[in-house]
Design a protein around this motif. Structure first.
Motif, PDB file in Angstrom:
ATOM      1  N   LYS A 273       1.008   4.188  -2.308  1.00 16.31           N
ATOM      2  CA  LYS A 273      -0.259   5.148  -2.759  1.00 16.31           C
ATOM      3  C   LYS A 273      -0.325   6.056  -1.671  1.00 16.31           C
ATOM      4  O   LYS A 273      -1.478   6.590  -1.642  1.00 16.31           O
ATOM      5  N   TRP A 274       0.551   5.963  -0.911  1.00 10.54           N
ATOM      6  CA  TRP A 274       0.916   6.843   0.418  1.00 10.54           C
ATOM      7  C   TRP A 274      -0.382   6.445   0.937  1.00 10.54           C
ATOM      8  O   TRP A 274      -1.407   7.489   1.859  1.00 10.54           O
ATOM      9  N   ARG A 275      -1.303   5.324   1.604  1.00 11.30           N
ATOM     10  CA  ARG A 275      -2.484   5.060   1.943  1.00 11.30           C
ATOM     11  C   ARG A 275      -2.071   4.980   3.765  1.00 11.30           C
ATOM     12  O   ARG A 275      -3.271   4.817   4.256  1.00 11.30           O
ATOM     13  N   GLU A 276      -0.406   4.765   3.873  1.00 10.99           N
ATOM     14  CA  GLU A 276      -0.289   4.929   5.064  1.00 10.99           C
ATOM     15  C   GLU A 276       1.523   5.324   5.321  1.00 10.99           C
ATOM     16  O   GLU A 276       2.728   5.193   4.984  1.00 10.99           O
TER      17      GLU A 276
ATOM     18  N   GLU B 100       4.032   2.863   6.719  1.00  9.92           N
ATOM     19  CA  GLU B 100       4.941   1.987   5.236  1.00  9.92           C
ATOM     20  C   GLU B 100       5.504   2.823   4.142  1.00  9.92           C
ATOM     21  O   GLU B 100       7.022   1.952   3.755  1.00  9.92           O
TER      22      GLU B 100
ATOM     23  N   GLY C  81       0.749  -1.418   0.014  1.00 10.54           N
ATOM     24  CA  GLY C  81      -0.186   0.004   0.369  1.00 10.54           C
ATOM     25  C   GLY C  81       1.412   1.303   0.349  1.00 10.54           C
ATOM     26  O   GLY C  81       0.185   1.999  -0.014  1.00 10.54           O
TER      27      GLY C  81
END
Length: 90
Positions: free
Chosen positions: A32-35, A38, A29
């Protein structure tokens, strides 16, 4: 920022599997810079694998939704890695 990475992020990452497996796990993830964490951990892992250019590309354009604090942290990490300056957001 460098001290925080050294004292907290690196020990956490060292407890995980080897670097290549960790990169696969984090890459799910992160692109896509979801977290935020991460993305940071993936960039650190890439840099430790000798893929500094890829780490710099990953951190090149953080989303505006991170706010100033997150963007400052990303800039500090890029500086720590010796990344070249980036052009303004696309």
């Amino acid at each position: 920022m460098a001290a925080a990475i050294e004292n907290h992020a690196l020990p956490f990452l060292d407890r995980m599997r080897d670097l290549v497996q960790r990169m696969g796990y984090l890459g799910t993830g992160a692109r896509k810079w979801r977290e935020f964490t991460e993305v940071v951990y993936l960039a650190i892992t890439l840099q430790r694998l000798g893929e500094t250019e890829q780490a710099c590309k990953l951190l090149a354009h953080p989303p505006r939704r991170l706010g100033d604090g997150g963007r400052i942290k990303v800039a500090a990490l890029r500086d720590c890695f010796g990344c070249p300056p980036v052009s303004p957001d696309p």
